[in-house]
Design a protein around this motif. Structure first.
Motif, mmCIF file in Angstrom:
data_model
loop_
_atom_site.group_PDB
_atom_site.id
_atom_site.type_symbol
_atom_site.label_atom_id
_atom_site.label_comp_id
_atom_site.label_asym_id
_atom_site.label_seq_id
_atom_site.Cartn_x
_atom_site.Cartn_y
_atom_site.Cartn_z
ATOM 1 N N UNK A 80 0.214 7.544 -2.324
ATOM 2 C CA UNK A 80 -0.185 6.458 -1.215
ATOM 3 C C UNK A 80 0.303 4.250 -2.136
ATOM 4 N N UNK A 81 -0.411 3.732 -1.386
ATOM 5 C CA UNK A 81 0.075 2.352 -1.478
ATOM 6 C C UNK A 81 -0.609 2.044 -2.793
ATOM 7 N N UNK A 82 0.497 1.411 -3.562
ATOM 8 C CA UNK A 82 -0.373 1.134 -5.236
ATOM 9 C C UNK A 82 -0.255 -0.473 -4.931
ATOM 10 N N UNK A 83 -1.682 -1.281 -5.397
ATOM 11 C CA UNK A 83 -1.769 -3.031 -4.792
ATOM 12 C C UNK A 83 -1.554 -3.759 -6.192
ATOM 13 N N UNK A 84 -0.563 -4.504 -6.304
ATOM 14 C CA UNK A 84 -0.970 -5.578 -7.298
ATOM 15 C C UNK A 84 -1.738 -5.324 -7.792
#
Length: 237
Positions: A80-84
């Motif tokens: 899943x998307x991992x944000x900065x």
């Protein structure tokens, strides 16, 4: 002693000599016994060319499939998307086997344990391959930074939510007299979101932000008044 034939036998022999064999009258073998010549095969150049092309294409696809299987490598990707700024957990990372373009430099599966626990240096989209440039071992807060938590009411932050890594401004809202708290207090401070969590049943959110170390006291004072709001700036980097 031979018995002489009778007159009737002699007459019958003479009649038989005068008759001809029916097969002699017909002549050579009947036409029904004649073997027909084999039919001539018509050549179709287009059909032959198409067949050759199909064979060549099948061979090419087989070679490509074999090469692809041999060149596939086990690399790291995210589920899943991992944000900065987010810490990369074991559940975020998966091992996939893909044919990798030479221009890409994804981390091999053997680097799994080294990636877990580090932070995303930029947003990594779901399903994206993990490269060395996308992770960082920098701790948060880093040198010269401070992390401050701000409790905000639903109307004090964007309705579409905040994500780790968002650039925001902490804005001091007017007091009862329409004035800011003090002349020495800045009206807004640039910050980076590093965490968002629920602050209670009344819909409040607690937003953790990174700010310059020397501005952390002002931000903490602003947050304590409860009269602050977060403004989301452009997500383009």
């Amino acid at each position: 002693m031979a018995i002489a034939p009778t007159d009737e036998q002699r007459s019958a022999r003479r009649r038989d000599r005068g008759k001809k064999d029916p097969e002699d009258a017909i002549g050579p073998a009947a036409s029904s016994d004649t073997v027909a010549p084999p039919p001539k095969m018509r050549r179709r150049p287009l059909l032959i060319a198409a067949s050759v092309a199909a064979v060549c294409l099948g061979a090419l696809l087989g070679v490509m499939a074999f090469t692809s299987m041999n060149s596939a490598k086990e690399v790291l990707a995210v589920r899943s998307t991992v944000h900065r700024g987010e810490v990369i957990t074991r559940g975020d990372v998966m091992i996939v086997r893909v044919g990798v373009d030479p221009g890409l430099k994804p981390l091999p599966a053997s680097e799994l344990n080294n990636v877990v626990g580090k932070r995303a240096a930029m947003d990594i989209a779901a399903g994206g391959l993990v490269t060395g440039d996308e992770i960082t071992s920098s701790v948060v807060p880093g040198a010269g930074e401070s992390e401050v938590g701000i409790s905000l009411a639903p109307g004090a932050l964007p309705a579409n939510g905040l994500e780790n890594g968002d650039d925001v401004r902490i804005v001091l809202t007017p007091g009862q007299q329409g004035q800011y708290k003090a002349d020495s207090t800045p009206t807004d401070v640039a910050a980076i979101v590093v965490g968002v969590s629920n602050g209670g049943s009344n819909g409040q959110k607690v937003v953790d932000v990174l700010v310059p170390k020397d501005q952390a006291p002002d931000v903490a004072s602003m947050a304590a008044t409860g009269k602050v709001a977060l403004v989301l700036d452009s997500r383009e980097h």
